[in-house]
Design a protein around this motif. Structure first.
Motif, PDB file in Angstrom:
ATOM      1  N   GLU A 337       0.991  -1.378  -0.055  1.00  0.00           N
ATOM      2  CA  GLU A 337      -0.157  -0.016   0.051  1.00  0.00           C
ATOM      3  C   GLU A 337       0.882   1.283   0.018  1.00  0.00           C
ATOM      4  N   GLY A 338       1.835   1.385   0.827  1.00  0.00           N
ATOM      5  CA  GLY A 338       2.801   2.391   0.948  1.00  0.00           C
ATOM      6  C   GLY A 338       3.452   2.589  -0.560  1.00  0.00           C
ATOM      7  N   ILE A 339       4.223   1.561  -1.289  1.00  0.00           N
ATOM      8  CA  ILE A 339       4.719   1.737  -2.509  1.00  0.00           C
ATOM      9  C   ILE A 339       3.693   2.136  -3.445  1.00  0.00           C
ATOM     10  N   LYS A 340       2.257   1.835  -3.514  1.00  0.00           N
ATOM     11  CA  LYS A 340       1.388   2.238  -4.451  1.00  0.00           C
ATOM     12  C   LYS A 340       1.228   3.924  -4.301  1.00  0.00           C
ATOM     13  N   LEU A 341       1.141   4.352  -2.985  1.00  0.00           N
ATOM     14  CA  LEU A 341       0.956   5.594  -2.827  1.00  0.00           C
ATOM     15  C   LEU A 341       2.101   6.617  -3.057  1.00  0.00           C
ATOM     16  N   VAL A 342       3.505   5.961  -2.876  1.00  0.00           N
ATOM     17  CA  VAL A 342       4.583   6.935  -2.900  1.00  0.00           C
ATOM     18  C   VAL A 342       5.713   6.305  -3.741  1.00  0.00           C
ATOM     19  N   GLY A 343       5.495   5.141  -4.328  1.00  0.00           N
ATOM     20  CA  GLY A 343       6.574   4.717  -5.013  1.00  0.00           C
ATOM     21  C   GLY A 343       6.777   5.043  -6.307  1.00  0.00           C
ATOM     22  N   PRO A 344       7.944   4.834  -7.097  1.00  0.00           N
ATOM     23  CA  PRO A 344       8.297   5.597  -8.301  1.00  0.00           C
ATOM     24  C   PRO A 344       7.080   5.503  -9.344  1.00  0.00           C
ATOM     25  N   ARG A 345       6.467   4.328  -9.551  1.00  0.00           N
ATOM     26  CA  ARG A 345       5.428   4.459 -10.566  1.00  0.00           C
ATOM     27  C   ARG A 345       4.295   5.289 -10.358  1.00  0.00           C
ATOM     28  N   TYR A 346       4.071   5.841  -9.118  1.00  0.00           N
ATOM     29  CA  TYR A 346       2.942   6.841  -8.588  1.00  0.00           C
ATOM     30  C   TYR A 346       3.755   8.120  -9.263  1.00  0.00           C
ATOM     31  N   PHE A 347       4.827   8.206  -9.378  1.00  0.00           N
ATOM     32  CA  PHE A 347       5.356   9.552  -9.975  1.00  0.00           C
ATOM     33  C   PHE A 347       5.497   9.298 -11.354  1.00  0.00           C
ATOM     34  N   LYS A 348       5.176   8.525 -12.235  1.00  0.00           N
ATOM     35  CA  LYS A 348       5.096   8.228 -13.605  1.00  0.00           C
ATOM     36  C   LYS A 348       6.562   7.693 -13.896  1.00  0.00           C
ATOM     37  N   TYR A 349       7.251   7.005 -13.267  1.00  0.00           N
ATOM     38  CA  TYR A 349       8.445   6.521 -13.790  1.00  0.00           C
ATOM     39  C   TYR A 349       8.082   5.027 -13.781  1.00  0.00           C
ATOM     40  N   ASN A 350       8.623   4.503 -15.154  1.00  0.00           N
ATOM     41  CA  ASN A 350       8.388   2.852 -15.374  1.00  0.00           C
ATOM     42  C   ASN A 350       9.437   2.261 -14.870  1.00  0.00           C
ATOM     43  N   VAL A 351       9.566   2.093 -13.420  1.00  0.00           N
ATOM     44  CA  VAL A 351      10.524   1.275 -12.825  1.00  0.00           C
ATOM     45  C   VAL A 351       9.689   0.718 -11.526  1.00  0.00           C
ATOM     46  N   ASP A 352      10.059  -0.288 -11.131  1.00  0.00           N
ATOM     47  CA  ASP A 352       9.424  -0.871  -9.603  1.00  0.00           C
ATOM     48  C   ASP A 352      10.388  -0.357  -8.483  1.00  0.00           C
ATOM     49  N   TYR A 353       9.719  -0.396  -7.418  1.00  0.00           N
ATOM     50  CA  TYR A 353      10.735   0.135  -6.216  1.00  0.00           C
ATOM     51  C   TYR A 353      11.384  -0.994  -5.701  1.00  0.00           C
ATOM     52  N   VAL A 354      12.738  -0.861  -5.433  1.00  0.00           N
ATOM     53  CA  VAL A 354      13.447  -1.827  -4.883  1.00  0.00           C
ATOM     54  C   VAL A 354      14.260  -1.144  -3.627  1.00  0.00           C
ATOM     55  N   PRO A 355      14.031  -1.954  -2.530  1.00  0.00           N
ATOM     56  CA  PRO A 355      14.782  -1.196  -1.322  1.00  0.00           C
ATOM     57  C   PRO A 355      16.221  -0.678  -1.533  1.00  0.00           C
ATOM     58  N   LEU A 356      16.546   0.271  -0.966  1.00  0.00           N
ATOM     59  CA  LEU A 356      17.926   0.943  -1.261  1.00  0.00           C
ATOM     60  C   LEU A 356      18.914  -0.263  -0.878  1.00  0.00           C
ATOM     61  N   GLU A 357      18.879  -0.962   0.079  1.00  0.00           N
ATOM     62  CA  GLU A 357      19.840  -1.822   0.503  1.00  0.00           C
ATOM     63  C   GLU A 357      19.867  -3.026  -0.678  1.00  0.00           C
ATOM     64  N   GLU A 358      18.819  -3.389  -1.366  1.00  0.00           N
ATOM     65  CA  GLU A 358      19.046  -4.655  -2.280  1.00  0.00           C
ATOM     66  C   GLU A 358      19.493  -3.897  -3.440  1.00  0.00           C
ATOM     67  N   LEU A 359      19.165  -2.687  -3.747  1.00  0.00           N
ATOM     68  CA  LEU A 359      19.803  -2.175  -5.130  1.00  0.00           C
ATOM     69  C   LEU A 359      21.387  -2.020  -5.038  1.00  0.00           C
ATOM     70  N   ILE A 360      21.728  -1.504  -3.868  1.00  0.00           N
ATOM     71  CA  ILE A 360      23.218  -1.601  -3.547  1.00  0.00           C
ATOM     72  C   ILE A 360      23.918  -3.085  -3.590  1.00  0.00           C
ATOM     73  N   SER A 361      23.206  -3.792  -2.888  1.00  0.00           N
ATOM     74  CA  SER A 361      23.863  -5.332  -3.003  1.00  0.00           C
ATOM     75  C   SER A 361      23.748  -5.828  -4.219  1.00  0.00           C
ATOM     76  N   MET A 362      22.793  -5.317  -5.115  1.00  0.00           N
ATOM     77  CA  MET A 362      22.636  -5.812  -6.871  1.00  0.00           C
ATOM     78  C   MET A 362      23.786  -5.420  -7.575  1.00  0.00           C
ATOM     79  N   LYS A 363      24.311  -4.127  -7.073  1.00  0.00           N
ATOM     80  CA  LYS A 363      25.321  -3.697  -7.999  1.00  0.00           C
ATOM     81  C   LYS A 363      26.538  -3.470  -7.412  1.00  0.00           C
TER      82      LYS A 363
END
Length: 366
Positions: A337-363
Motif C-alpha cells: 500500500e505504501g509503495i502504491k502511494l509513494v513509489g516511483p510508478r506513482y510519479f510516472k517512472y516506469n520502474v519498480d521500487y527496490v529497497p535501497l539496500e537491495e539495489l546496492i547489493s545488486m550492483k
C-alpha cells in the motif's frame, strides 16, 4: 517530556533538512519563525507520543506549495495561528497538542510556532518520516484516517475550509487553492486522537532530527570529514551514493510544485560517473550512468562536500560539491500500500521500487 528552545530548534532544522530529501520547504524561514515564537512565548513542551492520552485531540500545522516560492514569498506570521483557531472553531474542540505532517525543512518548524503561540505541547511524531510532495502521502492516510477538515490561510488574511470525500481530493482542491494564493499557503489539518498518533505515525522523528543536527553542527569534533560522514551514515543507516559536482539544474514551478532535474559529475573515486536526480519538490529518483540507484520512498539527500550541511533543491547552484546520500524510509512505506502511494510508478517512472539496500547489493556496493 522535555522542553526545547533555540539550540534544539536549530539542530532539528538541520536534521529535518536532511530528511526532507531535497524538499519540505525553506528550513531557514521556518527556523526563524520558530525561534521568534519561542523567544516571545517561552520554550516548547515536547511530548513522547506514548505520553499522550488516548483521547487527546491533535492537529498538524504545515505549509503547502512550491518550496522555491516560500523562500521569496514570506509569511506575515499570523497565517498558522489564524488557521489553527479557525479549526478549533469549526470542530468546536480545544486542541490538546500539535505535530508535524512531515519531517522536512519548514514543515518540521511550523508546528513549533503554533505550539509556542497557543501554549500547547508538540508531539514527537510525524506522518512521513521524511518529506513528500502531496498531502495524501501520509502514514495516517495509509491507516485509513481522513486528513480533512483542512483550514488554509494566506498572508492576506484569506481562509478556506476544505471537507473532501477523500485525501486525494483534498490534495487536488488544496493544491488549486494554493496556486491561487500565490503557490504558497499555510494550513491546519489531520485531526487525530492520541491513540491514532501512537499507532499510525512515525514516532520520535523530531528527536531523530535533533540527533542528526547535533552531529552535523559539531562535525569539527571528528578527526576528519570522512569520519564525520561515516558517523552520519551509521546514525541514519544510510549510504554514500556519489561524490560529485553540480553541473546543471533544470527547474520550473508548475501547479504548485517545483519540478526539475539535477545533473552531477562524479569526483575523486567517482570521477567519470554521471548522476541525475529528478525531483517534484522532493527528490524522487537517482540514477548513475542511467542506472537506477535509489527511488522514493527511500530518501535521496544532498549534503555539502565540505561541511555535510544538508542542501535543499532551491539552494543548489552550479559548481556546488556534494555528497549524494541514500537513506532508508520508514517500514510503513515499504508495504504494498505504501509503495502504491509513494513509489516511483506513482510519479510516472516506469520502474519498480527496490529497497535501497537491495539495489546496492545488486550492483556490488558503492
Amino acid at each position: 517530556m522535555r522542553f526545547i528552545g533555540v539550540k534544539e530548534i536549530k539542530n532539528i532544522a538541520v536534521g529535518a533538512a536532511l530528511l526532507g530529501a531535497g524538499g519540505g520547504g525553506n528550513a531557514y524561514v521556518g527556523t526563524l519563525m520558530a525561534i521568534s515564537a519561542v523567544r516571545k512565548h517561552g520554550p516548547i513542551k515536547l511530548l513522547d507520543p506514548d505520553e499522550l492520552a488516548d483521547d487527546a485531540f491533535c492537529v498538524c500545522s504545515s505549509h503547502i506549495g512550491a518550496p522555491a516560492v516560500s523562500a521569496e514569498k514570506f509569511p506575515n506570521g499570523n497565517e498558522l495561528i489564524t488557521s489553527f483557531k479557525k479549526m478549533q472553531a469549526v470542530l468546536g474542540k480545544h486542541v490538546d497538542a500539535t505535530f508535524p505532517i512531515e519531517i522536512g525543512g519548514m514543515n518540521s518548524m511550523l508546528p513549533m510556532v503554533v505550539a509556542a503561540k497557543a501554549n500547547i505541547p508538540l508531539v514527537d511524531v510525524d506522518a512521513m518520516g521524511r518529506a513528500f510532495p502531496e498531502i495524501q502521502m501520509s502514514t495516517f492516510v495509509l491507516a485509513g484516517h481522513p486528513i480533512t477538515p483542512i483550514v488554509m490561510a494566506d498572508e492576506r488574511g484569506n481562509t478556506t475550509l476544505l471537507d473532501t470525500i477523500d485525501a486525494y481530493w483534498a490534495e487536488k482542491l488544496g493544491r488549486a487553492i494554493t496556486v491561487k494564493m500565490g503557490a504558497s499557503a499555510f494550513m491546519t489539518s489531520t485531526p487525530l486522537t492520541g491513540l491514532d498518533l501512537k499507532r499510525d505515525g512515525v514516532k520520535h522523528s523530531l528527536s531523530f532530527c535533533e540527533q542528526i543536527g547535533d552531529l552535523i553542527t559539531n562535525i569539527n569534533k571528528f578527526a576528519s570529514l570522512a569520519e564525520g560522514l561515516e558517523k552520519l551514515l551509521t546514525l541514519t543507516h544510510g549510504y554514500q551514493l556519489l561524490k560529485a559536482k553540480v553541473v546543471d539544474i533544470q527547474h520550473t514551478t508548475k501547479d504548485g510544485f517545483n519540478y526539475g532535474t539535477v545533473k552531477l559529475n562524479g569526483l575523486d573515486h567517482d570521477s567519470g560517473r554521471v548522476g541525475t536526480i529528478d525531483f517534484q519538490n522532493e527528490n524522487i529518483i537517482f540514477k548513475v550512468d542511467d542506472q537506477v540507484r535509489t527511488t522514493a520512498p527511500d530518501l535521496i539527500s544532498l549534503v555539502d562536500g565540505d561541511t555535510l550541511v544538508p542542501i535543499t533543491n532551491e539552494e543548489l547552484s552550479y559548481g556546488k560539491r556534494v555528497y549524494v546520500l541514500g537513506l532508508p524510509c520508514d517500514a510503513k512505506w515499504r508495504t504494498p500500500e505504501g509503495i502504491k502511494l509513494v513509489g516511483p510508478r506513482y510519479f510516472k517512472y516506469n520502474v519498480d521500487y527496490v529497497p535501497l539496500e537491495e539495489l546496492i547489493s545488486m550492483k556490488g556496493g558503492i
